[in-house]
Write a protein that holds these residues in place. Sequence first.
Motif, PDB file in Angstrom:
ATOM      1  N   ASP A   8      83.106  33.976   2.673  1.00 56.50           N
ATOM      2  CA  ASP A   8      84.613  34.340   3.075  1.00 56.50           C
ATOM      3  C   ASP A   8      85.620  33.041   3.121  1.00 56.50           C
ATOM      4  O   ASP A   8      86.497  33.318   4.046  1.00 56.50           O
ATOM      5  N   LYS A  46      89.478  34.535  16.295  1.00 58.73           N
ATOM      6  CA  LYS A  46      88.063  34.826  15.585  1.00 58.73           C
ATOM      7  C   LYS A  46      87.714  33.319  14.945  1.00 58.73           C
ATOM      8  O   LYS A  46      88.319  32.398  14.700  1.00 58.73           O
ATOM      9  N   ARG A  47      86.109  33.268  15.484  1.00 60.13           N
ATOM     10  CA  ARG A  47      85.644  31.976  15.243  1.00 60.13           C
ATOM     11  C   ARG A  47      85.370  31.911  13.696  1.00 60.13           C
ATOM     12  O   ARG A  47      83.989  32.050  13.409  1.00 60.13           O
ATOM     13  N   LEU A  48      86.173  31.744  12.768  1.00 60.71           N
ATOM     14  CA  LEU A  48      85.864  31.849  11.315  1.00 60.71           C
ATOM     15  C   LEU A  48      86.537  30.258  10.874  1.00 60.71           C
ATOM     16  O   LEU A  48      87.551  29.873  11.462  1.00 60.71           O
ATOM     17  N   LEU A  66      88.086  29.917   8.076  1.00 61.87           N
ATOM     18  CA  LEU A  66      89.402  29.843   7.629  1.00 61.87           C
ATOM     19  C   LEU A  66      90.510  30.008   8.696  1.00 61.87           C
ATOM     20  O   LEU A  66      91.536  29.512   8.264  1.00 61.87           O
ATOM     21  N   CYS A  67      90.085  30.339   9.761  1.00 61.09           N
ATOM     22  CA  CYS A  67      91.108  30.367  10.900  1.00 61.09           C
ATOM     23  C   CYS A  67      91.281  28.958  11.287  1.00 61.09           C
ATOM     24  O   CYS A  67      92.453  28.500  11.722  1.00 61.09           O
TER      25      CYS A  67
END
Lengths: 354, 354
Positions: free
Chosen positions: B53, B309-311, B313-314
């Motif tokens: 992702d 959100k713990r991503l 891309l963030c």
Amino acid sequence: MIHTDAVVIGAGPAGLFQVFQLGLLGLQAHVVDALPEPGGQCVALYPDKPIYDIPGLPACTGRSLTAQLLDQASPFLDADRLHLGQQVTRLEVSAQVPLGQHRFTLHTDQGLALCARVVFVAAGAGAFLPRELALPGLKGRPGNLHHHLHADSGAPAPWAGQHLTVAGGGDEALHAVLSLLQAPSPQAPAHITLLHRRDQFQAEPALDAAVREAMQQGRMHLVLGVPQSVQQADDGRLLAIDLAQADGTHTHPTDHLLVQLGLSPKLGPLADWGLPMARKQVGVDPATFASGVPGVFAVGDINTYPGKKRLLLCAFHEATLAAHAAAALLNPDAPQHLLYTTTSPLLLQRLGRA
Amino acid sequence: MIHTDAVVIGAGPAGLFQVFQLGLLGLQAHVVDALPEPGGQCVALYPDKPIYDIPGLPACTGRSLTAQLLDQASPFLDADRLHLGQQVTRLEVSAQVPLGQHRFTLHTDQGLALCARVVFVAAGAGAFLPRELALPGLKGRPGNLHHHLHADSGAPAPWAGQHLTVAGGGDEALHAVLSLLQAPSPQAPAHITLLHRRDQFQAEPALDAAVREAMQQGRMHLVLGVPQSVQQADDGRLLAIDLAQADGTHTHPTDHLLVQLGLSPKLGPLADWGLPMARKQVGVDPATFASGVPGVFAVGDINTYPGKKRLLLCAFHEATLAAHAAAALLNPDAPQHLLYTTTSPLLLQRLGRA
């Protein structure tokens, strides 16, 4: 009428990644774009210029990034869900349909109708449409006034064997002239005039040189001037353009006029959809990227919020949070804990990687 | 004492992209990380698992993504600015130094001191430190108690020619045992015991099988039990461990104990720096990713804000907006319009691509 979970307006990087994130969350999306190919302004305006600030891609181009995003979205996006070369002209909200059900109907200028539960506006600076030539006094849309040279389909061109005037002085116009000079005889005009306001082009040196050479060889002509008025037949057909030239106004008769002034983004109908906007941008909540209309989200260059930067990498974040907010809206009872593509069997199954 | 514009705490993906974005804006950064190599938990916990992702990267791994981010940040990050294997233990704020000047001093457990104008906390779930073995009654830090097997430097190992007990039953412990069995004689222990609480490992089948084979061949031994107390010499040196076993408590003498229980994130001293926190996360303003302490920003998994959100891309978006907010803080009079890597000669020059 197509029924779907989501419609994404815009097939640029933001719209493509929006489809991917919706897909990960189990939501089906259809995409509409005014351009004939995906990639948005990345592909329309700077396809081959290097981009250095996409995280984890030390260098890419608009074209290569688009190809990668299409590949990434491919588990969730096929040709049947990608509607190109058409503009969304109308967004209807059926207030009596509860939020989360199919309350949105979108209509395109090609007659397509899509019914959706949520809408994502990823329209960048607006729909990229051919720039118009100012033709004072023009009435209606004459059948012999054309915009945008389409790829050769093998069918006879409308100007075959006639006099075609190409308006413009940039890459698009010069490229069109050179293509038309090489067209096979059933499609080729009998004569080509290039119409520009001055004897200087804003085009790549190679295109410039090739057009200058064709002019010297008498294979085409350059006419300088700015349209002042037009002469139209009773049926509306364009007969001639009156041009302001250095020594006064002269009439330039032509059988067809092809305007090749490039593409320009137009906010267009979107401005009339009732989305609260400021300076041509849709205001959003940065926790959800929801617009002022419940069920409609806005991501990428079209939106604004405190701290907004018009960068691709920010659009990716926005699309991700918008997808999660939409999923929470559509499935309020589903568990909202975050799944990861590294570990979640459900996500891997959706990606076709299980 | 090193003076720099910015210190970034954490060399994971968020911290590396933070350095890149600061560099684009003309700000110099130093990075500190507790781990011996960059990449954070991506590399420490799941280096080879596919990640699907990251926008524009249909598939990558923690290791490959880290390599790409290091490459991308390389115009702004060299070995002199990357301080690995050390933890920031103290953050001093000199309130009398005006905001924007060198008001922050950071100290590491290796004695490094960095003086900075802004600080970026990109510390993920905290510093990844070796998990400790519970040794009831242990006094001090015995010189013959070791954590984490370091890469072979060629120097004689402290346990060379002696009895080494390795504690653990996971990949890390089994991998250490097998490495030590293959060590050349000047570094090799005379005898190796693997200490685990039960006769079952949580490790890759290949490692499990190789250790079982070494046991059968008598090249090492397995001892089962849970430490109840320790015996130490007058100088603190560990002499033996008393183990609760199935048939009672037995004493296990050893010359050295190597604890190989893997890494665990510890928020550690960061919790005491006066940053307003909720549930071990630093609250930030999503327009700037500024923490409650002016001049200190927090990006990636360590922060929290509405919609978080713990991503990865963030985190990239957060680092970008934080860099712009810091630049506005440090150069309030500089024009704040956004430059693009596709078109800006200044950015291309900073990237070394001019």
